[in-house]
Design an enzyme around this catalytic site. Structure first.
Site, mmCIF file in Angstrom:
data_model
loop_
_atom_site.group_PDB
_atom_site.id
_atom_site.type_symbol
_atom_site.label_atom_id
_atom_site.label_comp_id
_atom_site.label_asym_id
_atom_site.label_seq_id
_atom_site.Cartn_x
_atom_site.Cartn_y
_atom_site.Cartn_z
ATOM 1 N N GLU A 176 0.813 -1.217 0.000
ATOM 2 C CA GLU A 176 0.000 0.000 0.000
ATOM 3 C C GLU A 176 0.852 1.276 0.000
ATOM 4 O OE1 GLU A 176 -4.192 -0.640 1.767
ATOM 5 O OE2 GLU A 176 -2.779 -1.008 3.394
ATOM 6 N N HIS A 205 -0.323 5.483 7.873
ATOM 7 C CA HIS A 205 -1.474 4.647 7.509
ATOM 8 C C HIS A 205 -1.631 3.550 8.543
ATOM 9 C CE1 HIS A 205 -4.375 2.139 5.649
ATOM 10 N NE2 HIS A 205 -3.525 1.165 5.391
ATOM 11 N N HIS A 250 -4.319 0.588 10.728
ATOM 12 C CA HIS A 250 -5.498 -0.276 10.800
ATOM 13 C C HIS A 250 -6.004 -0.329 12.244
ATOM 14 C CE1 HIS A 250 -3.506 -2.718 7.260
ATOM 15 N NE2 HIS A 250 -3.943 -1.550 6.853
ATOM 16 N N HIS A 252 -11.254 -0.785 6.858
ATOM 17 C CA HIS A 252 -9.812 -0.874 6.628
ATOM 18 C C HIS A 252 -9.005 -0.141 7.710
ATOM 19 C CE1 HIS A 252 -6.427 -0.538 3.361
ATOM 20 N NE2 HIS A 252 -5.920 -0.652 4.568
HETATM 21 ZN ZN LIG Z 1 -3.941 -0.770 4.981
#
Ligand SMILES: [Zn+2]
Length: 260
Positions: A94, A113, A115, A183
């Site tokens: 990603e 980023h 989760h 996500h």
């Molecule tokens: Zn991710």
């Protein structure tokens, strides 16, 4: 003993096509470990910093559990998220999140980023996350929710190419963070400390909001104006929590380095 970033920069085929201060690679490793310590990352999640001398490049670790990062795990990528130098180590699937946001947001110099489990419920319901306390003041701007299905239908949910990264970057717009349906989320900042603090306090805000929802009575969150005023104070004072978080992970880093 792990090789230092200084040992690896500058050589032909080295990790950095454009040498950077060794401390920056060290800070990326420290920040990765901080986010793991503070529930923002588990085995997954990643962060990046725009290259200080090359705004068309960014730095992040190779694909790995962030809690184990060292400075010499840092790689340099261009804004299409391709390695800027000869690179055989695995890269995050990603990484396009980072390249595409840097393209659309010249003001952004760092991206996280995550989760984080606490945030996921807010990506699933139509009711937006609200700012619960002053340290998460940026939430009062209103955080958009990116639904990858809107443009790409049923997918594996990963932002694994440039088109998906660009769609996420468009959804983020000029906001400090963006939730991602089913996500996680991204948080951005003018520097690494700002992005890390925003990621950490997005998670904390989510946990507090879930708690507040269990109480009787309506919730009165921070207003947009309160959020704006408090965010300026938070960004100016981010050095204090950073030094605390850093001191905690440095102990582990030294222990891990001794084992290597
Ligand atoms: Zn991710």
């Amino acid at each position: 003993m792990a090789m230092s970033a200084a040992d690896r920069s500058g050589g032909a085929g080295g990790w950095s096509a454009t040498p950077v201060e060794p401390q920056l690679a060290q800070d990326i490793a420290i920040a990765s470990r901080i986010c793991a310590m503070e529930n923002v990352f588990d085995g997954f999640g990643h962060l990046s910093v725009r290259h200080p001398d090359r705004p068309d490049r960014f730095l992040m670790t190779k694909s790995m559990a962030p809690a184990l990062a060292f400075a010499d795990d840092v790689v340099e990528l261009d804004l299409d998220s391709n390695p800027a130098a000869d690179e055989r180590r695995p890269l995050f699937l990603e990484r396009f999140i980072h390249g595409e946001i840097y393209k659309r947001r010249p003001d952004v110099h760092s991206i996280v980023h995550s989760h984080a489990y606490s945030v996921i419920p807010f990506t699933l319901v139509e009711r937006p996350m609200q700012a619960m306390f002053h340290t998460a003041a940026f939430v009062a701007e209103g955080l958009p929710v990116f639904d990858i299905a809107d443009e790409f239908g049923e997918t594996d949910m990963l932002v694994s190419d440039r088109a998906k990264g660009d769609a996420l970057a468009r959804c983020l717009g000029q906001k400090p963070a963006c939730l991602m349906r089913g996500h996680g989320f991204v948080a951005v900042g003018a520097n690494l400390k700002h992005a890390v603090a925003r990621a950490i306090y997005t998670d904390v805000n989510a946990r507090i909001e879930l708690q507040a929802n269990s109480l009787d009575g309506s919730i009165k969150p921070l207003s947009a104006e309160e959020g704006k005023l408090a965010d300026a104070v938070n960004l100016a004072g981010v050095g204090r929590p950073w030094e605390l978080w850093k001191s905690r992970v440095l102990r582990d880093m030294q222990t891990d380095a001794g084992k290597a």
